[in-house]
Motif scaffolding. Structure first.
Motif, short mmCIF file in Angstrom:
data_model
loop_
_atom_site.label_atom_id
_atom_site.label_comp_id
_atom_site.label_asym_id
_atom_site.label_seq_id
_atom_site.Cartn_x
_atom_site.Cartn_y
_atom_site.Cartn_z
N PHE A 29 41.77 57.26 41.85
CA PHE A 29 41.54 55.87 42.24
C PHE A 29 42.67 55.28 43.08
CE2 PHE A 29 38.63 56.28 38.64
CZ PHE A 29 37.50 55.63 39.11
N SER A 30 43.64 56.12 43.44
CA SER A 30 44.78 55.68 44.27
C SER A 30 45.51 54.51 43.62
CB SER A 30 44.31 55.30 45.68
OG SER A 30 43.71 56.39 46.32
N LEU A 31 45.82 54.68 42.34
CA LEU A 31 46.55 53.67 41.57
C LEU A 31 47.78 54.30 40.94
CD1 LEU A 31 43.58 51.96 39.64
CD2 LEU A 31 44.92 50.94 41.51
N PRO A 32 48.79 53.50 40.59
CA PRO A 32 49.90 54.04 39.81
C PRO A 32 49.42 54.44 38.41
CG PRO A 32 50.45 51.90 40.78
CD PRO A 32 48.98 52.09 40.95
N ALA A 33 50.01 55.47 37.86
CA ALA A 33 49.63 55.91 36.51
C ALA A 33 49.87 54.80 35.49
CB ALA A 33 50.41 57.17 36.13
N SER A 34 50.91 54.00 35.70
CA SER A 34 51.20 52.90 34.77
C SER A 34 50.08 51.87 34.78
CB SER A 34 52.52 52.23 35.15
OG SER A 34 52.48 51.76 36.49
N SER A 35 49.44 51.68 35.93
CA SER A 35 48.33 50.73 36.03
C SER A 35 47.12 51.23 35.26
CB SER A 35 47.97 50.49 37.50
OG SER A 35 46.88 49.60 37.61
N VAL A 36 46.86 52.54 35.36
CA VAL A 36 45.75 53.13 34.61
C VAL A 36 45.99 52.93 33.11
CG1 VAL A 36 44.53 55.27 34.07
CG2 VAL A 36 45.30 54.82 36.41
N SER A 37 47.20 53.20 32.67
CA SER A 37 47.53 53.07 31.25
C SER A 37 47.35 51.62 30.78
CB SER A 37 48.97 53.52 31.02
OG SER A 37 49.31 53.44 29.66
N ARG A 38 47.76 50.65 31.60
CA ARG A 38 47.63 49.24 31.22
C ARG A 38 46.16 48.84 31.11
NH1 ARG A 38 51.84 48.44 34.88
NH2 ARG A 38 50.35 47.68 36.46
N HIS A 39 45.33 49.28 32.06
CA HIS A 39 43.90 48.93 32.04
C HIS A 39 43.24 49.48 30.78
CE1 HIS A 39 42.89 46.86 35.78
NE2 HIS A 39 43.77 47.64 36.41
N ILE A 40 43.56 50.72 30.42
CA ILE A 40 42.90 51.32 29.27
C ILE A 40 43.44 50.71 27.97
CG2 ILE A 40 42.59 53.48 28.00
CD1 ILE A 40 42.28 54.86 30.69
N ALA A 41 44.72 50.40 27.93
CA ALA A 41 45.26 49.72 26.75
C ALA A 41 44.59 48.36 26.55
CB ALA A 41 46.78 49.55 26.89
N ALA A 42 44.37 47.64 27.65
CA ALA A 42 43.69 46.35 27.58
C ALA A 42 42.24 46.53 27.11
CB ALA A 42 43.73 45.65 28.94
N LEU A 43 41.60 47.61 27.58
CA LEU A 43 40.23 47.90 27.16
C LEU A 43 40.17 48.15 25.65
CD1 LEU A 43 37.26 48.58 27.81
CD2 LEU A 43 38.00 50.91 28.35
N GLU A 44 41.11 48.93 25.14
CA GLU A 44 41.14 49.19 23.70
C GLU A 44 41.39 47.91 22.90
OE1 GLU A 44 42.69 53.77 23.26
OE2 GLU A 44 44.16 52.28 23.90
N THR A 45 42.25 47.05 23.43
CA THR A 45 42.51 45.78 22.75
C THR A 45 41.26 44.91 22.72
OG1 THR A 45 44.84 45.84 23.42
CG2 THR A 45 43.92 43.69 22.80
N GLN A 46 40.56 44.85 23.83
CA GLN A 46 39.33 44.05 23.90
C GLN A 46 38.28 44.56 22.92
OE1 GLN A 46 38.87 44.52 28.19
NE2 GLN A 46 38.88 42.30 28.41
N LEU A 47 38.18 45.87 22.79
CA LEU A 47 37.16 46.47 21.92
C LEU A 47 37.59 46.50 20.46
CD1 LEU A 47 36.12 49.49 24.17
CD2 LEU A 47 34.83 47.37 23.82
N GLY A 48 38.90 46.41 20.23
CA GLY A 48 39.40 46.53 18.87
C GLY A 48 39.28 47.94 18.32
N GLN A 49 39.28 48.92 19.22
CA GLN A 49 39.13 50.32 18.83
C GLN A 49 40.06 51.19 19.66
OE1 GLN A 49 37.45 51.97 16.59
NE2 GLN A 49 35.76 50.68 15.89
N ARG A 50 40.62 52.18 19.01
CA ARG A 50 41.40 53.17 19.76
C ARG A 50 40.43 54.19 20.35
NH1 ARG A 50 46.66 56.51 17.50
NH2 ARG A 50 47.42 57.22 19.55
#
Length: 310
Positions: A29-50
């Motif tokens: 996706f031509s993004l920094p790896a740190s950005s990918v990690s932040r997006h997925i961490a936010a997704l897990e927080t929103q869902l309340g699931q790891r």
């Protein structure tokens, strides 16, 4: 406030789940790896699931992540198809078509066909990946995969593109110096140039022409092994030894007689049974206009008796 996951976060999650790698998803996706990690961490927080177990060398799905991945991937696939069908309704196929093919076959017989296809459909972009590794198009995100040889058991759709014919052959200079074997048993006394790929050293197989019995295996040897078929053919052209490959790779040399067929009283194969060339794709790609356009073009250019066997 809407706490629904963003479309980008869902796409990033699916890519990480498919590849097991944040770095690969970031590259895709031509993004920094740190950005990918932040997006997925936010997704897990929103869902309340790891959703993912993160390890030093690998990433794998949790049980909840596996269920979520299957549902989300189906939704994203359907969304992509819906977008494609609406946007391409008037102008024909558009968007990105991802094709995976073996290195030699793709370079010789797929890449030359793409210019005409894209001239016909100017809004169609193509990503052609050449690899001799057996890939799963679902896991790798490919729309179409060209497979040469045996197919693995799969729920994917497979259409036979062409049969394969094999020849053992050598340069006139090699035959003049060493003679031509009259029987496959005599290959033990010749220098054989052998393909060694992801599945190890490739044996050679022979049987009497039109004979009903199974192919007999020959574990040939020589002074050159390689994981690139074209380099072995080049060595054979220099008179270094004997090769065994399909006609789609050898046809120019055979036509020009820079390589001469040997053991013609026998039928040759690179596998225990003669396997063809297939096009495989996930079933849901049947509704994709860009996949349909590519397949139509491919089958029109490579007939039941392909041009390399003329």
């Amino acid at each position: 406030m809407d706490n629904s996951p963003s479309l980008l976060a869902l796409r990033l999650f699916v890519r990480v789940a498919m590849t097991g790698s944040f770095i690969e998803a970031a590259r895709f996706f031509s993004l920094p790896a740190s950005s990918v990690s932040r997006h997925i961490a936010a997704l897990e927080t929103q869902l309340g699931q790891r959703l993912l177990f993160r390890h030093t060398r690998a990433v794998r799905l949790t049980d909840a992540g596996e269920r979520y991945y299957q549902d989300v991937k189906q939704i994203l696939d359907n969304l992509e198809l819906a977008n494609e069908q609406v946007s391409g309704g008037a102008s024909g196929p558009r968007g990105l078509l991802r094709i995976n093919a073996p290195v030699a076959f793709g370079r010789r017989h797929i890449a030359p066909l793409l210019a005409a296809l894209q001239s016909q459909y100017p809004f169609l972009n193509i990503e052609l990946t050449l690899s001799d590794a057996f890939i799963d198009p679902v896991q790798e995100g490919a729309d179409v995969v060209i497979r040469v040889g045996a197919l693995r058991d799969s729920s994917l759709v497979a259409r036979k593109l062409a049969p394969q014919r094999f020849f053992a052959c050598a340069a006139p200079a090699y035959i003049e110096q060493h003679g031509a074997p009259a029987h496959p048993d005599q290959l033990a006394h010749h220098n054989c140039l052998v393909y060694k790929g992801t599945r190890g050293i490739q044996p050679w197989y022979f049987r009497q022409q039109a004979a009903p019995e199974l192919f007999q295996r020959y574990d040939v040897k020589g002074n050159l092994y390689g994981n690139n078929a074209e380099s072995l053919v080049e060595a054979a052209l220099q008179g270094q030894g004997i090769v065994l490959f399909p006609t789609w790779l050898l046809y120019e040399a055979l036509r020009e007689r820079t390589l001469l067929p040997i053991l013609t009283a026998f039928e040759a194969s690179g596998e225990p049974t003669l396997e063809g060339i297939h096009v495989i794709y996930p079933e849901n790609r049947l509704r994709s206009s860009k996949v349909a356009a590519f397949l139509q073009h491919l089958f029109e250019q490579i007939h039941e008796r392909p041009y390399w066997d003329d």
